[in-house]
Design a protein around this motif. Structure first.
Motif, PDB file in Angstrom:
ATOM      1  N   VAL A  73       0.812  -1.227   0.000  1.00  0.00           N
ATOM      2  CA  VAL A  73       0.000   0.000   0.000  1.00  0.00           C
ATOM      3  C   VAL A  73       0.843   1.275   0.000  1.00  0.00           C
ATOM      4  O   VAL A  73       0.289   2.378   0.027  1.00  0.00           O
ATOM      5  CB  VAL A  73      -0.955   0.030   1.216  1.00  0.00           C
ATOM      6  CG1 VAL A  73      -1.883  -1.173   1.182  1.00  0.00           C
ATOM      7  CG2 VAL A  73      -0.191   0.079   2.530  1.00  0.00           C
ATOM      8  N   LYS A  74       2.149   1.149  -0.058  1.00  0.00           N
ATOM      9  CA  LYS A  74       3.018   2.327   0.060  1.00  0.00           C
ATOM     10  C   LYS A  74       2.742   3.388  -0.993  1.00  0.00           C
ATOM     11  O   LYS A  74       2.814   4.583  -0.715  1.00  0.00           O
ATOM     12  CB  LYS A  74       4.491   1.898  -0.006  1.00  0.00           C
ATOM     13  CG  LYS A  74       5.035   1.367   1.309  1.00  0.00           C
ATOM     14  CD  LYS A  74       6.516   1.051   1.187  1.00  0.00           C
ATOM     15  CE  LYS A  74       7.094   0.601   2.522  1.00  0.00           C
ATOM     16  NZ  LYS A  74       8.536   0.239   2.404  1.00  0.00           N
ATOM     17  N   ASP A  75       2.445   2.971  -2.198  1.00  0.00           N
ATOM     18  CA  ASP A  75       2.242   3.931  -3.280  1.00  0.00           C
ATOM     19  C   ASP A  75       0.767   4.094  -3.630  1.00  0.00           C
ATOM     20  O   ASP A  75       0.415   4.418  -4.767  1.00  0.00           O
ATOM     21  CB  ASP A  75       3.024   3.482  -4.523  1.00  0.00           C
ATOM     22  CG  ASP A  75       4.524   3.470  -4.267  1.00  0.00           C
ATOM     23  OD1 ASP A  75       5.010   4.369  -3.552  1.00  0.00           O
ATOM     24  OD2 ASP A  75       5.203   2.548  -4.755  1.00  0.00           O
ATOM     25  N   THR A  76      -0.095   3.877  -2.644  1.00  0.00           N
ATOM     26  CA  THR A  76      -1.530   4.026  -2.858  1.00  0.00           C
ATOM     27  C   THR A  76      -2.075   5.116  -1.937  1.00  0.00           C
ATOM     28  O   THR A  76      -1.333   5.700  -1.143  1.00  0.00           O
ATOM     29  CB  THR A  76      -2.278   2.708  -2.569  1.00  0.00           C
ATOM     30  OG1 THR A  76      -2.309   2.482  -1.151  1.00  0.00           O
ATOM     31  CG2 THR A  76      -1.607   1.529  -3.259  1.00  0.00           C
ATOM     32  N   SER A  77      -3.368   5.343  -2.013  1.00  0.00           N
ATOM     33  CA  SER A  77      -4.000   6.344  -1.145  1.00  0.00           C
ATOM     34  C   SER A  77      -4.326   5.795   0.236  1.00  0.00           C
ATOM     35  O   SER A  77      -4.847   6.535   1.082  1.00  0.00           O
ATOM     36  CB  SER A  77      -5.283   6.864  -1.807  1.00  0.00           C
ATOM     37  OG  SER A  77      -6.177   5.798  -2.078  1.00  0.00           O
ATOM     38  N   VAL A  78      -4.038   4.533   0.490  1.00  0.00           N
ATOM     39  CA  VAL A  78      -4.240   3.959   1.822  1.00  0.00           C
ATOM     40  C   VAL A  78      -3.184   4.540   2.758  1.00  0.00           C
ATOM     41  O   VAL A  78      -1.983   4.448   2.507  1.00  0.00           O
ATOM     42  CB  VAL A  78      -4.140   2.421   1.790  1.00  0.00           C
ATOM     43  CG1 VAL A  78      -4.241   1.846   3.212  1.00  0.00           C
ATOM     44  CG2 VAL A  78      -5.229   1.832   0.906  1.00  0.00           C
ATOM     45  N   GLU A  79      -3.621   5.129   3.860  1.00  0.00           N
ATOM     46  CA  GLU A  79      -2.696   5.826   4.750  1.00  0.00           C
ATOM     47  C   GLU A  79      -1.932   4.841   5.639  1.00  0.00           C
ATOM     48  O   GLU A  79      -2.476   3.834   6.097  1.00  0.00           O
ATOM     49  CB  GLU A  79      -3.463   6.831   5.619  1.00  0.00           C
ATOM     50  CG  GLU A  79      -4.078   7.967   4.805  1.00  0.00           C
ATOM     51  CD  GLU A  79      -4.879   8.928   5.663  1.00  0.00           C
ATOM     52  OE1 GLU A  79      -5.083   8.630   6.868  1.00  0.00           O
ATOM     53  OE2 GLU A  79      -5.308   9.973   5.136  1.00  0.00           O
ATOM     54  N   THR A  80      -0.662   5.176   5.894  1.00  0.00           N
ATOM     55  CA  THR A  80       0.188   4.325   6.716  1.00  0.00           C
ATOM     56  C   THR A  80       0.968   5.153   7.722  1.00  0.00           C
ATOM     57  O   THR A  80       1.175   6.355   7.549  1.00  0.00           O
ATOM     58  CB  THR A  80       1.205   3.540   5.853  1.00  0.00           C
ATOM     59  OG1 THR A  80       2.069   4.470   5.179  1.00  0.00           O
ATOM     60  CG2 THR A  80       0.508   2.664   4.830  1.00  0.00           C
ATOM     61  N   GLY A  81       1.385   4.507   8.795  1.00  0.00           N
ATOM     62  CA  GLY A  81       2.335   5.055   9.768  1.00  0.00           C
ATOM     63  C   GLY A  81       3.388   3.996   9.951  1.00  0.00           C
ATOM     64  O   GLY A  81       4.092   3.631   9.017  1.00  0.00           O
ATOM     65  N   ARG A  82       3.492   3.469  11.168  1.00  0.00           N
ATOM     66  CA  ARG A  82       4.309   2.261  11.340  1.00  0.00           C
ATOM     67  C   ARG A  82       3.677   1.103  10.582  1.00  0.00           C
ATOM     68  O   ARG A  82       4.359   0.261  10.013  1.00  0.00           O
ATOM     69  CB  ARG A  82       4.427   1.909  12.824  1.00  0.00           C
ATOM     70  CG  ARG A  82       5.313   2.835  13.636  1.00  0.00           C
ATOM     71  CD  ARG A  82       5.350   2.378  15.090  1.00  0.00           C
ATOM     72  NE  ARG A  82       4.048   2.514  15.743  1.00  0.00           N
ATOM     73  CZ  ARG A  82       3.660   1.831  16.809  1.00  0.00           C
ATOM     74  NH1 ARG A  82       4.465   0.919  17.331  1.00  0.00           N
ATOM     75  NH2 ARG A  82       2.479   2.036  17.355  1.00  0.00           N
ATOM     76  N   GLY A  83       2.347   1.034  10.646  1.00  0.00           N
ATOM     77  CA  GLY A  83       1.600   0.009   9.933  1.00  0.00           C
ATOM     78  C   GLY A  83       0.542   0.643   9.062  1.00  0.00           C
ATOM     79  O   GLY A  83       0.560   1.853   8.800  1.00  0.00           O
ATOM     80  N   ILE A  84      -0.417  -0.155   8.604  1.00  0.00           N
ATOM     81  CA  ILE A  84      -1.541   0.357   7.828  1.00  0.00           C
ATOM     82  C   ILE A  84      -2.539   0.953   8.813  1.00  0.00           C
ATOM     83  O   ILE A  84      -3.055   0.265   9.691  1.00  0.00           O
ATOM     84  CB  ILE A  84      -2.192  -0.779   7.016  1.00  0.00           C
ATOM     85  CG1 ILE A  84      -1.166  -1.409   6.064  1.00  0.00           C
ATOM     86  CG2 ILE A  84      -3.386  -0.248   6.228  1.00  0.00           C
ATOM     87  CD1 ILE A  84      -1.651  -2.683   5.383  1.00  0.00           C
ATOM     88  N   LEU A  85      -2.805   2.234   8.703  1.00  0.00           N
ATOM     89  CA  LEU A  85      -3.640   2.940   9.673  1.00  0.00           C
ATOM     90  C   LEU A  85      -5.104   2.524   9.530  1.00  0.00           C
ATOM     91  O   LEU A  85      -5.670   2.566   8.427  1.00  0.00           O
ATOM     92  CB  LEU A  85      -3.511   4.445   9.500  1.00  0.00           C
ATOM     93  CG  LEU A  85      -2.125   5.037   9.785  1.00  0.00           C
ATOM     94  CD1 LEU A  85      -2.112   6.533   9.487  1.00  0.00           C
ATOM     95  CD2 LEU A  85      -1.708   4.783  11.234  1.00  0.00           C
ATOM     96  N   VAL A  86      -5.703   2.128  10.656  1.00  0.00           N
ATOM     97  CA  VAL A  86      -7.109   1.729  10.664  1.00  0.00           C
ATOM     98  C   VAL A  86      -7.797   2.353  11.870  1.00  0.00           C
ATOM     99  O   VAL A  86      -7.155   2.733  12.858  1.00  0.00           O
ATOM    100  CB  VAL A  86      -7.273   0.193  10.725  1.00  0.00           C
ATOM    101  CG1 VAL A  86      -6.714  -0.460   9.466  1.00  0.00           C
ATOM    102  CG2 VAL A  86      -6.597  -0.394  11.968  1.00  0.00           C
TER     103      VAL A  86
END
Length: 424
Positions: free
Chosen positions: A246-259
């Motif tokens: 998901v690094k190059d997508t619009s899905v937001e991340t921090g340490r992990g995939i933000l949920v």
């Protein structure tokens, strides 16, 4: 028909698939994994290597269960996620569309840019691919160096030690796993490792790995200048969430995939759970990343409920973990070694054997337990913590928690006597 794609067939993905089938019998469920077709128990890999189990024995479910549950298994690697088109590009099978997606991509072993970390013979221990590498790397190995002092490191050390391969640990901390264990328990683990014949080097860090001239590890050099010959280098300095897809997508991340608390990302219909997920907690000092087996299972089930349309929020519950340091069993329940205001500790250690019990409590009741070499019942410890039982109550009923086998020596009387003298 709604199609749900689950990416990852570890305990999180599998728990989600079965729970979702219960809730939505008419939906299409597809589970993708490039590593293996069928779910297996990752913690059991060490026992396969040591000859205690076959790989087939690590699969909790018969192969036919998946067809019975109408869960389609796809053995392939996902190379790209198109969020807008809601499709996954697969390495071998083209593209696969989805209505809803659960990312259960797990963790990756940490690497810190050490020179030589990509040489042959250098590896982590996380999945089946790592196990296959270890079989090959151990074939003619005489010495191994393990970098990092945690649960994966001790497992890898025991695996190699069982093959007669000499093991040296490089641990940068002053004591083994002392960022998690209180000083007394950490010191006890140090003694158990030393007694096994493995070389434990504390306050020692890796500088670089030496190439043998053919692209293979031949030795490590520490920051103190020591050279340690070896044919295997185990990098077990922790893991981090696998967020590569998901690094190059619009899905937001921090340490992990933000949920959020429903385990949904910022993109509607895309969820994440297990090791790869980072639960946003605006009210807390930091977000929540849970990377143990039982939380992966719990998050998987909750993600399925959210995918099906339920709105309840995920509640972490009472913390629990268990492991082994060689033959020394470890269990922890609740809050231990957090040094909270008003926290008090009662600690008992056997004078000659590797056995210890810690009870953490406050004015409002018991907060947590640590046991080494002593088995306590999960449901009892959890209930006492949830009910905020007083330390006096816990000491009086301590025997209810013990889960040691029938002919093991019991120590409740001496533990109770030592603890009663220490409570205030």
């Amino acid at each position: 028909m709604v199609r749900v794609v689950i990416l990852g067939n570890g305990v999180t993905g599998v728990s989600a698939a079965f729970r979702l089938r219960e809730l939505r019998p008419d939906w299409e469920i597809v589970m993708i994994s490039g590593e293996s077709t069928y779910h297996y128990s990752r913690p059991a890999l060490m026992y396969v290597f040591m000859g205690h189990m076959r790989y087939e024995d690590t699969k909790p479910y018969e192969n036919g269960v998946w067809a019975e549950q109408r869960i389609e298994l796809v053995r392939d690697w996902v190379t790209h996620l198109d969020v807008e088109a809601r499709t996954l590009r697969l390495h071998q099978r083209g593209s696969l569309g989805f209505d809803k997606l659960l990312l259960a991509t797990g963790s990756k072993s940490n690497k810190f840019g050490w020179p030589g970390q990509d040489l042959e013979g250098v590896q982590g221990l996380y999945d089946l691919l790592d196990l296959r590498r270890l079989y090959a790397n151990a074939e003619n190995a005489r010495q191994a160096v393990i970098v990092g002092g945690g649960l994966i490191g001790i497992e890898l050390g025991e695996m190699l030690h069982s093959r007669g391969i000499g093991v040296t640990f490089l641990v940068r901390e002053r004591s083994y796993w002392n960022n998690v264990l209180p000083p007394e328990e950490s010191a006890l683990v140090n003694r158990v490792i030393a007694a096994s014949g493995m070389d434990l080097r504390l306050e020692t860090e890796l500088d670089h790995i030496v190439d043998d001239g053919r692209g293979r590890a031949a030795a490590v050099v520490t920051k103190g200048g020591d050279t340690i010959p070896c044919q295997i280098v185990g990098l077990t300095a922790g893991v981090h969430p696998n967020i590569d897809l998901v690094k190059d997508t619009s899905v937001e991340t921090g340490r992990g995939i933000l949920v959020d608390r429903r385990l949904e990302t910022n993109v509607a219909g895309i969820f994440a759970a297990g090791d790869c997920a980072e639960i946003v907690q605006p009210e807390a000092e930091r977000n929540l990343v849970e990377q143990v087996w039982y939380t992966g299972k719990a998050q998987g089930r909750h993600a399925a409920e959210s995918l099906s349309g339920e709105t309840a929020e995920y509640a972490p519950g009472v913390w629990y973990n268990s492991a082994k340091f060689l033959d020394l069993e470890y269990q922890t329940y609740g809050s231990v070694h957090r040094q909270l205001p008003g926290e008090r500790n009662l600690y008992w250690e056997h004078p000659t054997e590797a056995l210890s019990i810690r009870i953490v409590y406050g004015d409002d009741g018991v907060l947590g337990f640590n046991t080494l070499g002593v088995r306590y019942r999960h449901e009892v410890c959890e209930r006492w913590i949830v009910e905020r039982r007083s330390i006096d109550y816990v000491l009086e009923h301590l025997g209810e928690a013990n889960f040691d086998p029938e002919f093991f020596q019991r120590h409740e009387d001496s533990v109770r006597a030592a603890f009663r003298g220490a409570t205030v």
